[in-house]
Scaffold this motif. Structure first.
Motif, PDB file in Angstrom:
ATOM      1  N   TRP A 175     -10.458   3.426   7.287  1.00 21.32           N
ATOM      2  CA  TRP A 175     -11.828   3.888   7.507  1.00 21.32           C
ATOM      3  C   TRP A 175     -12.688   2.993   8.303  1.00 21.32           C
ATOM      4  CZ3 TRP A 175     -13.401   5.641   1.561  1.00 21.32           C
ATOM      5  CH2 TRP A 175     -12.413   6.564   1.355  1.00 21.32           C
ATOM      6  N   ARG A 176     -13.838   3.857   8.966  1.00 17.73           N
ATOM      7  CA  ARG A 176     -14.934   2.830   9.605  1.00 17.73           C
ATOM      8  C   ARG A 176     -15.734   1.909   8.741  1.00 17.73           C
ATOM      9  NH1 ARG A 176     -15.683   4.098  14.394  1.00 17.73           N
ATOM     10  NH2 ARG A 176     -15.283   6.279  14.097  1.00 17.73           N
ATOM     11  N   ASP A 213     -21.665  -3.954   8.188  1.00 17.24           N
ATOM     12  CA  ASP A 213     -21.566  -4.715   9.522  1.00 17.24           C
ATOM     13  C   ASP A 213     -20.011  -5.044   9.674  1.00 17.24           C
ATOM     14  OD1 ASP A 213     -22.064  -5.878   6.989  1.00 17.24           O
ATOM     15  OD2 ASP A 213     -21.691  -7.733   8.014  1.00 17.24           O
ATOM     16  N   LEU A 214     -19.100  -4.480   8.722  1.00 27.16           N
ATOM     17  CA  LEU A 214     -17.480  -4.932   8.795  1.00 27.16           C
ATOM     18  C   LEU A 214     -16.902  -3.622   9.271  1.00 27.16           C
ATOM     19  CD1 LEU A 214     -17.230  -7.040   5.578  1.00 27.16           C
ATOM     20  CD2 LEU A 214     -17.974  -7.719   8.081  1.00 27.16           C
ATOM     21  N   THR A 215     -15.973  -3.624  10.197  1.00 34.19           N
ATOM     22  CA  THR A 215     -14.999  -2.323  10.396  1.00 34.19           C
ATOM     23  C   THR A 215     -13.854  -2.793  10.994  1.00 34.19           C
ATOM     24  OG1 THR A 215     -15.323  -0.279  11.160  1.00 34.19           O
ATOM     25  CG2 THR A 215     -15.976  -1.842  12.792  1.00 34.19           C
ATOM     26  N   PRO A 216     -12.832  -2.259  10.840  1.00 38.12           N
ATOM     27  CA  PRO A 216     -12.354  -1.047   9.980  1.00 38.12           C
ATOM     28  C   PRO A 216     -11.995  -1.554   8.612  1.00 38.12           C
ATOM     29  CG  PRO A 216     -10.402  -1.533  11.508  1.00 38.12           C
ATOM     30  CD  PRO A 216     -11.549  -2.502  11.878  1.00 38.12           C
ATOM     31  N   TRP A 217     -11.886  -0.679   7.785  1.00 34.21           N
ATOM     32  CA  TRP A 217     -11.424  -1.010   6.166  1.00 34.21           C
ATOM     33  C   TRP A 217     -10.149  -0.523   5.735  1.00 34.21           C
ATOM     34  CZ3 TRP A 217     -14.802  -3.474   2.808  1.00 34.21           C
ATOM     35  CH2 TRP A 217     -15.951  -3.958   3.350  1.00 34.21           C
ATOM     36  N   LEU A 218      -9.354  -0.912   5.309  1.00 33.01           N
ATOM     37  CA  LEU A 218      -8.061  -0.374   4.608  1.00 33.01           C
ATOM     38  C   LEU A 218      -8.812   0.079   3.217  1.00 33.01           C
ATOM     39  CD1 LEU A 218      -4.547  -1.588   3.773  1.00 33.01           C
ATOM     40  CD2 LEU A 218      -5.796  -0.878   1.967  1.00 33.01           C
ATOM     41  N   ALA A 219      -8.796   1.171   2.995  1.00 35.75           N
ATOM     42  CA  ALA A 219      -9.350   2.175   1.952  1.00 35.75           C
ATOM     43  C   ALA A 219      -8.479   3.019   0.999  1.00 35.75           C
ATOM     44  CB  ALA A 219     -10.672   2.586   2.271  1.00 35.75           C
ATOM     45  N   ALA A 220      -8.862   3.256   0.020  1.00 35.56           N
ATOM     46  CA  ALA A 220      -8.180   4.133  -0.964  1.00 35.56           C
ATOM     47  C   ALA A 220      -6.757   4.180  -1.097  1.00 35.56           C
ATOM     48  CB  ALA A 220      -8.600   5.616  -0.614  1.00 35.56           C
ATOM     49  N   LEU A 221      -6.195   2.907  -1.362  1.00 27.92           N
ATOM     50  CA  LEU A 221      -4.793   2.762  -1.641  1.00 27.92           C
ATOM     51  C   LEU A 221      -4.389   3.293  -2.931  1.00 27.92           C
ATOM     52  CD1 LEU A 221      -2.135   1.790  -0.679  1.00 27.92           C
ATOM     53  CD2 LEU A 221      -2.706  -0.586  -1.658  1.00 27.92           C
ATOM     54  N   TYR A 222      -3.605   4.394  -2.883  1.00 26.30           N
ATOM     55  CA  TYR A 222      -3.099   5.071  -4.215  1.00 26.30           C
ATOM     56  C   TYR A 222      -1.764   5.341  -3.992  1.00 26.30           C
ATOM     57  CZ  TYR A 222      -2.907   7.945  -8.253  1.00 26.30           C
ATOM     58  OH  TYR A 222      -2.449   8.540  -9.462  1.00 26.30           O
ATOM     59  N   VAL A 223      -0.945   4.738  -5.115  1.00 25.10           N
ATOM     60  CA  VAL A 223       0.499   4.929  -5.343  1.00 25.10           C
ATOM     61  C   VAL A 223       0.525   5.834  -6.580  1.00 25.10           C
ATOM     62  CG1 VAL A 223       2.678   3.941  -5.480  1.00 25.10           C
ATOM     63  CG2 VAL A 223       1.117   3.112  -4.025  1.00 25.10           C
ATOM     64  N   ASP A 224       1.478   7.021  -6.309  1.00 24.46           N
ATOM     65  CA  ASP A 224       1.736   7.849  -7.595  1.00 24.46           C
ATOM     66  C   ASP A 224       2.464   7.038  -8.698  1.00 24.46           C
ATOM     67  OD1 ASP A 224       1.318  10.337  -9.078  1.00 24.46           O
ATOM     68  OD2 ASP A 224       3.405  10.517  -8.568  1.00 24.46           O
ATOM     69  N   GLU A 225       2.200   7.231  -9.914  1.00 30.16           N
ATOM     70  CA  GLU A 225       2.945   6.277 -11.146  1.00 30.16           C
ATOM     71  C   GLU A 225       4.165   6.418 -10.862  1.00 30.16           C
ATOM     72  OE1 GLU A 225       1.410   7.122 -15.083  1.00 30.16           O
ATOM     73  OE2 GLU A 225      -0.718   7.294 -14.561  1.00 30.16           O
ATOM     74  N   GLU A 226       4.924   7.502 -10.650  1.00 29.55           N
ATOM     75  CA  GLU A 226       6.260   7.463 -10.515  1.00 29.55           C
ATOM     76  C   GLU A 226       7.112   6.589  -9.350  1.00 29.55           C
ATOM     77  OE1 GLU A 226       9.736  10.827  -9.077  1.00 29.55           O
ATOM     78  OE2 GLU A 226       7.695  11.543  -9.773  1.00 29.55           O
ATOM     79  N   PHE A 227       6.186   6.285  -8.420  1.00 25.98           N
ATOM     80  CA  PHE A 227       6.631   5.339  -7.284  1.00 25.98           C
ATOM     81  C   PHE A 227       6.026   3.861  -7.246  1.00 25.98           C
ATOM     82  CE2 PHE A 227       6.847   9.848  -6.048  1.00 25.98           C
ATOM     83  CZ  PHE A 227       7.881   9.937  -5.646  1.00 25.98           C
ATOM     84  N   GLU A 239      -9.225  -7.458  13.118  1.00 30.86           N
ATOM     85  CA  GLU A 239      -9.402  -7.541  11.699  1.00 30.86           C
ATOM     86  C   GLU A 239      -9.349  -6.409  10.921  1.00 30.86           C
ATOM     87  OE1 GLU A 239     -12.051 -10.800  12.058  1.00 30.86           O
ATOM     88  OE2 GLU A 239     -13.813  -9.455  12.147  1.00 30.86           O
ATOM     89  N   VAL A 240      -9.051  -6.463   9.575  1.00 33.05           N
ATOM     90  CA  VAL A 240      -9.328  -5.277   8.767  1.00 33.05           C
ATOM     91  C   VAL A 240      -9.783  -6.030   7.557  1.00 33.05           C
ATOM     92  CG1 VAL A 240      -8.150  -3.437   7.553  1.00 33.05           C
ATOM     93  CG2 VAL A 240      -7.412  -4.180   9.952  1.00 33.05           C
ATOM     94  N   TYR A 241     -10.742  -5.095   7.020  1.00 29.32           N
ATOM     95  CA  TYR A 241     -11.338  -5.311   5.675  1.00 29.32           C
ATOM     96  C   TYR A 241     -10.840  -4.786   4.393  1.00 29.32           C
ATOM     97  CZ  TYR A 241     -14.172  -8.001   8.739  1.00 29.32           C
ATOM     98  OH  TYR A 241     -14.701  -9.055   9.781  1.00 29.32           O
ATOM     99  N   LEU A 242     -10.982  -5.085   3.290  1.00 28.47           N
ATOM    100  CA  LEU A 242     -10.880  -4.162   1.957  1.00 28.47           C
ATOM    101  C   LEU A 242     -11.779  -4.765   0.810  1.00 28.47           C
ATOM    102  CD1 LEU A 242      -8.984  -5.327  -0.385  1.00 28.47           C
ATOM    103  CD2 LEU A 242      -7.308  -4.735   1.124  1.00 28.47           C
ATOM    104  N   TYR A 243     -11.943  -4.101  -0.007  1.00 32.88           N
ATOM    105  CA  TYR A 243     -12.621  -4.608  -1.269  1.00 32.88           C
ATOM    106  C   TYR A 243     -12.046  -4.274  -2.326  1.00 32.88           C
ATOM    107  CZ  TYR A 243     -15.221  -0.393  -2.755  1.00 32.88           C
ATOM    108  OH  TYR A 243     -15.398   0.923  -3.224  1.00 32.88           O
TER     109      TYR A 243
END
Length: 149
Positions: A65-66, A74-88, A112-116
């Motif tokens: 995401w931007r 002021d920071l971009t881009p972002w690794l966002a919304a990382l979700y892994v289904d419980e089975e995996f 560079e890439v950011y995340l929170y």
């Protein structure tokens, strides 16, 4: 496991939206996540939504995401919304998704890439550097991370 752009398999957009809403949203934020997912299907550079498939089964999702944190536009881009289904979970898929997003970012010319995250100890294992704290809307403390490409 195969990681692809959601635009290649848009039939999964409702499931991705529900996962994001349930994992990261609040009672009335489903429309927000639906909008981000739909925007990622528009053909624009950002946002992008990627999915991991185990055969024909949706296993996980992640976004590029931007902006993912209103207080740090002021920071971009972002690794966002990382979700892994419980089975995996506990199979290294989170790391694979991170590596995929970082490679896509590199190919797009980002340096560079950011995340929170609300927690620490996970992303650091994969080379993310803690760079400080910030606030998620409206006043939730979170930890910021960066990875140079």
């Amino acid at each position: 496991m195969k990681i692809i752009n959601l635009s290649d398999r848009p039939e999964f957009k409702e499931q991705v939206t529900d996962w994001l809403w349930q994992a990261f949203g609040s009672e009335n934020s489903r429309d927000f996540f639906a909008s981000v997912v739909q925007s990622s299907l528009s053909g624009a550079d950002l946002p992008q939504t990627y999915i991991a498939l185990a055969g024909e089964t949706l296993a996980a999702t992640v976004g590029l995401w931007r902006c993912d944190l209103i207080s740090r536009q002021d920071l971009t881009p972002w690794l966002a919304a990382l979700y892994v289904d419980e089975e995996f979970r506990s199979q290294g898929l989170g790391h694979q998704l991170q590596a995929f997003v970082l490679e896509q970012s590199r190919r797009s010319g980002f340096r560079e890439v950011y995340l929170y995250a609300e927690f620490t100890g996970y992303y650091e294992r994969f080379g993310w550097q803690y760079i400080g704290d910030a606030l998620d809307y409206p006043d939730k403390p979170v930890h910021l991370f960066r990875q140079f490409l």
